[in-house]
Design a protein around this motif. Structure first.
Motif, PDB file in Angstrom:
ATOM      1  N   VAL A 167      48.777  34.005  39.008  1.00  0.00           N
ATOM      2  CA  VAL A 167      48.987  35.409  39.766  1.00  0.00           C
ATOM      3  C   VAL A 167      49.645  35.385  41.145  1.00  0.00           C
ATOM      4  O   VAL A 167      50.607  35.882  41.323  1.00  0.00           O
ATOM      5  CB  VAL A 167      47.524  35.651  40.177  1.00  0.00           C
ATOM      6  CG1 VAL A 167      47.356  37.003  41.004  1.00  0.00           C
ATOM      7  CG2 VAL A 167      46.633  35.840  38.879  1.00  0.00           C
ATOM      8  N   GLU A 168      49.582  34.133  41.742  1.00  0.00           N
ATOM      9  CA  GLU A 168      50.158  33.846  42.907  1.00  0.00           C
ATOM     10  C   GLU A 168      51.865  33.752  42.671  1.00  0.00           C
ATOM     11  O   GLU A 168      52.578  34.280  43.509  1.00  0.00           O
ATOM     12  CB  GLU A 168      49.714  32.675  43.458  1.00  0.00           C
ATOM     13  CG  GLU A 168      50.357  32.083  44.720  1.00  0.00           C
ATOM     14  CD  GLU A 168      49.796  30.786  45.411  1.00  0.00           C
ATOM     15  OE1 GLU A 168      49.475  30.803  46.541  1.00  0.00           O
ATOM     16  OE2 GLU A 168      49.846  29.624  44.482  1.00  0.00           O
TER      17      GLU A 168
ATOM     18  N   SER B 241      50.357  36.881  44.397  1.00  0.00           N
ATOM     19  CA  SER B 241      48.772  36.822  44.803  1.00  0.00           C
ATOM     20  C   SER B 241      48.233  38.024  44.447  1.00  0.00           C
ATOM     21  O   SER B 241      47.005  38.076  44.540  1.00  0.00           O
ATOM     22  CB  SER B 241      48.760  36.183  46.037  1.00  0.00           C
ATOM     23  OG  SER B 241      49.115  34.975  46.055  1.00  0.00           O
ATOM     24  N   VAL B 242      49.048  39.079  44.165  1.00  0.00           N
ATOM     25  CA  VAL B 242      48.216  40.532  43.907  1.00  0.00           C
ATOM     26  C   VAL B 242      47.821  40.790  42.481  1.00  0.00           C
ATOM     27  O   VAL B 242      48.566  40.394  41.375  1.00  0.00           O
ATOM     28  CB  VAL B 242      49.241  41.621  44.423  1.00  0.00           C
ATOM     29  CG1 VAL B 242      48.561  42.960  44.009  1.00  0.00           C
ATOM     30  CG2 VAL B 242      49.690  41.343  45.845  1.00  0.00           C
ATOM     31  N   ILE B 243      46.481  41.003  42.165  1.00  0.00           N
ATOM     32  CA  ILE B 243      46.190  41.354  40.861  1.00  0.00           C
ATOM     33  C   ILE B 243      46.801  42.487  40.141  1.00  0.00           C
ATOM     34  O   ILE B 243      47.036  43.480  41.001  1.00  0.00           O
ATOM     35  CB  ILE B 243      44.514  41.515  40.877  1.00  0.00           C
ATOM     36  CG1 ILE B 243      43.795  40.391  41.398  1.00  0.00           C
ATOM     37  CG2 ILE B 243      44.104  41.876  39.405  1.00  0.00           C
ATOM     38  CD1 ILE B 243      42.330  40.621  41.512  1.00  0.00           C
ATOM     39  N   PRO B 244      47.418  42.098  39.236  1.00  0.00           N
ATOM     40  CA  PRO B 244      48.472  43.155  38.442  1.00  0.00           C
ATOM     41  C   PRO B 244      47.306  44.304  38.020  1.00  0.00           C
ATOM     42  O   PRO B 244      46.339  44.214  37.980  1.00  0.00           O
ATOM     43  CB  PRO B 244      48.895  42.596  37.323  1.00  0.00           C
ATOM     44  CG  PRO B 244      48.015  41.414  36.960  1.00  0.00           C
ATOM     45  CD  PRO B 244      47.620  40.906  38.396  1.00  0.00           C
TER      46      PRO B 244
ATOM     47  N   PHE C  72      46.344  39.682  33.584  1.00  0.00           N
ATOM     48  CA  PHE C  72      45.429  40.764  34.015  1.00  0.00           C
ATOM     49  C   PHE C  72      44.122  40.333  33.002  1.00  0.00           C
ATOM     50  O   PHE C  72      42.843  40.247  33.616  1.00  0.00           O
ATOM     51  CB  PHE C  72      45.652  42.446  33.873  1.00  0.00           C
ATOM     52  CG  PHE C  72      44.554  43.124  34.121  1.00  0.00           C
ATOM     53  CD1 PHE C  72      44.030  43.303  35.485  1.00  0.00           C
ATOM     54  CD2 PHE C  72      43.628  43.533  33.349  1.00  0.00           C
ATOM     55  CE1 PHE C  72      42.959  44.204  35.729  1.00  0.00           C
ATOM     56  CE2 PHE C  72      42.606  44.538  33.402  1.00  0.00           C
ATOM     57  CZ  PHE C  72      42.050  44.728  34.771  1.00  0.00           C
ATOM     58  N   THR C  73      44.508  40.201  31.734  1.00  0.00           N
ATOM     59  CA  THR C  73      43.263  39.419  30.932  1.00  0.00           C
ATOM     60  C   THR C  73      42.544  38.441  31.429  1.00  0.00           C
ATOM     61  O   THR C  73      41.257  38.251  31.444  1.00  0.00           O
ATOM     62  CB  THR C  73      43.965  39.419  29.653  1.00  0.00           C
ATOM     63  OG1 THR C  73      44.686  40.691  28.956  1.00  0.00           O
ATOM     64  CG2 THR C  73      42.840  38.806  28.499  1.00  0.00           C
ATOM     65  N   LEU C  74      43.536  37.385  31.966  1.00  0.00           N
ATOM     66  CA  LEU C  74      42.927  36.139  32.496  1.00  0.00           C
ATOM     67  C   LEU C  74      42.197  36.353  33.654  1.00  0.00           C
ATOM     68  O   LEU C  74      40.923  35.687  33.916  1.00  0.00           O
ATOM     69  CB  LEU C  74      43.883  35.235  32.632  1.00  0.00           C
ATOM     70  CG  LEU C  74      44.859  34.763  31.563  1.00  0.00           C
ATOM     71  CD1 LEU C  74      45.977  34.020  31.876  1.00  0.00           C
ATOM     72  CD2 LEU C  74      43.648  33.877  30.679  1.00  0.00           C
TER      73      LEU C  74
ATOM     74  N   VAL D 134      44.531  37.367  45.132  1.00  0.00           N
ATOM     75  CA  VAL D 134      43.790  36.199  44.699  1.00  0.00           C
ATOM     76  C   VAL D 134      44.111  35.030  45.920  1.00  0.00           C
ATOM     77  O   VAL D 134      45.028  35.152  46.663  1.00  0.00           O
ATOM     78  CB  VAL D 134      43.953  35.696  43.511  1.00  0.00           C
ATOM     79  CG1 VAL D 134      43.753  36.739  42.502  1.00  0.00           C
ATOM     80  CG2 VAL D 134      45.527  35.200  43.433  1.00  0.00           C
ATOM     81  N   GLN D 135      43.427  34.116  45.912  1.00  0.00           N
ATOM     82  CA  GLN D 135      43.319  32.932  46.856  1.00  0.00           C
ATOM     83  C   GLN D 135      43.152  31.493  46.072  1.00  0.00           C
ATOM     84  O   GLN D 135      42.047  31.367  45.528  1.00  0.00           O
ATOM     85  CB  GLN D 135      42.237  33.117  48.132  1.00  0.00           C
ATOM     86  CG  GLN D 135      42.404  34.303  48.784  1.00  0.00           C
ATOM     87  CD  GLN D 135      41.028  34.339  49.525  1.00  0.00           C
ATOM     88  OE1 GLN D 135      40.487  33.271  50.150  1.00  0.00           O
ATOM     89  NE2 GLN D 135      40.547  35.799  50.187  1.00  0.00           N
TER      90      GLN D 135
END
Length: 614
Positions: free
Chosen positions: A365-366, A371-374, A443-445, A497-498
């Protein structure tokens, strides 16, 4: 909380304060906590009770040996329990102590209520008493002067006591058990208990002690105290404010008493019949857990193989211990702890499966989305949980089948790791035309992690909250409903996310010997012990207290450092003697001749220790 919520009342045993918490205490308490947490997340108004049993002859004796008053000892040990439960994240609603004033009053009121109903009478008691287990025994139960459960010597006592006429409830209890087949669980324990202790006939039981001063004064003439077990069982209703408290009216009867198998007898005979005598409802279920053994042997201070949960928490974290106890052990059966199995679970399930899924997902994601969730998607290539899956988990949790629930969760985690390999998002990221496909995979993950965090919250609360925060949520995961695992998650626009440090860094396993040597030595040790026990029983007509030193003990480590192993023998005067055996001698037992030779040599040494004159 709203008044229309379904209630759920779960209890643990109340633990003796004659010693510090051990892994067996943690086992039943963690199980009860996981159940309480799950029920809260599934919409129930939960009351979770645990605590300590602080009266009786054994506590007074232990305190005297330590130069303390019984209450001083209790105060010290209670803090150890509370500290351990805080470290393990135990979310009890009350920690009851049998020295609490409201419990004292409730116990005396309960005693008087049963007496007024005509089910308590005064008589002489003469018979056997097991001090370590604080229980009366019939002549038929005593084996060679020892308790059938703990194996320690019993004492003969004679005193004038008050008795509970439990025998009058024989037919009522049998009918109740017939009408409520789930009252005693698991079934293996139910059948054993009914056949051994109920069908042969209930006996009246002494519920006061005229010779024991440390306890709740019985509401009768003289200086008798209430028998420690009668006192202790009442905690389940005294904690709720019985007879008039709002919590009693709201939560009783208990949905499940989670206890150790060694005290199931009291909960399935004295407790239900005493409640019948008092005219009170019975708990819905009594569930007896097994023991946690160390490398196949019962844990014992004398063997030096007791596992301290605080040590485990300090070294591996609370959730690693919680996971091991609830995944490795079938709740209700005896479990086995070895460092090797623990490390295998830690490295395999936690570091490899869960840890890698968290790390890989958040890192991608990062890397691929800043780092933004799609944005969410409407369809998934990975099978996602639905209401049918959630209902299956609800059923498993009601059965206290924690290991099966976690096994189902881990199949989902493994499927997600396989999905990463099959979809190869690192390749999708190289092709601009596959941006939407990459978005769908990532996104699934993320959804898998969200669902997994909610699912794991009752079992591994610290880990679940860490994952939740790394997904960019600011609230508590435990505040979310379990039903949210059945539907698509909700994310804020631009939620980030972090990426954190690994939650479960792998344990580096140091091999002291090669695997084939270890396997041979373990096999030889098992055979030698069996031969020694059989030979001593046959030749000397006694059952020896002997065995190999526990691998976790200092004596074992010291001997291993000089190439030796230790076989202990407890002599008639209770001394524990260690026979040192060269490692090479064990390795030389690869054939029958070598095994027979060492077996005979070891038997001669054991025989000499047990009977020096022979």
């Amino acid at each position: 909380m709203s008044s229309d919520k379904k209630t759920f009342y779960v209890t643990t045993p109340i633990y003796y304060v004659n010693d510090i918490p051990h892994i067996g205490h943690a086992y039943s308490t963690v199980g009860a906590d996981a159940l309480a947490r799950f029920k809260r997340m599934d919409g129930y108004d939960v009351y979770f009770l645990t605590g300590t049993d602080e009266h009786g002859q054994k506590i007074a004796k232990t305190a005297k040996e330590k130069g303390l008053e019984p209450k001083q000892l209790a105060d010290q040990v209670v803090e150890r329990f509370k500290e351990a439960w805080a470290q393990l994240g135990i979310t009890y609603d009350r920690f009851i102590r049998t020295t609490d004033e409201d419990h004292r009053k409730a116990a005396q009121t309960f005693f008087k209520k049963v007496m007024d109903a005509g089910f308590i009478y005064k008589a002489d008691y003469e018979g056997w008493y097991c001090l370590p287990d604080e229980k009366f025994l019939l002549d038929s139960e005593v084996i060679d002067g020892k308790c059938p459960d703990c194996g320690r010597p019993v004492e003969r006592i004679k005193e004038e006591n008050y008795f509970f006429a439990m025998s009058k409830f024989q037919s009522r209890l049998e009918k109740y058990l017939s009408d409520h087949p789930d009252f005693i669980q698991p079934d293996s324990r139910k059948n054993e208990l009914i056949n051994n202790f109920i069908k042969p006939g209930l006996a009246d039981v002494s519920i006061s002690r005229s010779s024991v001063k440390w306890g709740i004064p019985a509401p009768v003439p003289g200086e008798s105290t209430i028998y420690v077990w009668f006192d202790a069982l009442i905690n389940y209703i005294s904690a709720l404010g019985w007879p008039d408290g709002d919590n009693y009216k709201k939560y009783w009867p208990a949905d499940v008493h989670i206890i150790g198998k060694d005290i199931l007898r009291f909960h399935a005979t004295i407790w239900p019949t005493a409640l019948m005598a008092a005219g009170l409802p019975l708990p819905k279920r009594v569930f007896g857990t097994g023991y946690i053994n160390m490398s196949g042997e019962k844990m014992s201070k004398s063997l030096g193989n007791v596992v301290n949960p605080m040590d485990m928490i300090d070294k591996y974290g609370p959730d690693a211990l919680r996971y091991y106890l609830l995944r490795e052990v079938v709740f209700g059966l005896d479990g086995n702890y070895t460092q090797q199995i623990f490390e295998s679970r830690f490295n395999g399930d936690l570091a490899n499966d869960l840890g890698n899924l968290i790390s890989r997902t958040l890192t991608m994601v990062e890397k691929y989305f800043g780092s933004v969730i799609p944005d969410s998607v409407k369809t998934f290539d990975l099978q996602m949980p639905d209401k049918t899956d959630a209902d299956k988990i609800r059923e498993l949790m009601d059965k206290l089948a924690f290991d099966i629930a976690l096994d189902n969760y881990w199949k989902y985690v493994k499927s997600a790791n396989k999905y990463i390999q099959d979809s190869a998002p690192w390749n999708l990221a190289k092709d601009e035309t596959k941006k939407e496909e990459l978005q769908k995979v990532i996104f699934t993950l993320v959804e898998v992690l969200r669902i997994t965090a909610i699912r794991l919250s009752p079992f591994m609360p610290f880990t679940a909250q860490a994952v939740w925060q790394q997904l960019g949520f600011a609230d508590k995961v435990e505040a979310h409903a379990f039903s949210e695992t059945e539907k698509l998650g909700s994310y804020q626009k631009g939620q980030k996310v972090q990426v954190g440090t690994p939650l479960f860094p792998r344990i580096e396993i140091k091999k002291e010997t090669n695997v084939s040597d270890d396997m041979l030595i373990n096999k030889v040790q098992t055979t030698l012990k069996r031969n020694i026990v059989q030979n001593v029983q046959k030749s000397l007509n006694l059952k020896p207290d002997c065995g190999w030193l526990a691998t976790s003990g200092k004596e074992y480590q010291d001997l291993l450092a000089v190439g030796k192993y230790g076989f202990y023998v407890r002599t008639a005067d209770k001394k524990r003697i260690i026979i040192e055996i060269e490692k090479q001698k064990l390795l030389d037992c690869h054939d029958q001749a070598g095994s027979d030779g060492l077996s005979n040599e070891l038997f001669q040494q054991v025989q000499t220790l047990l009977f020096p004159q022979s």
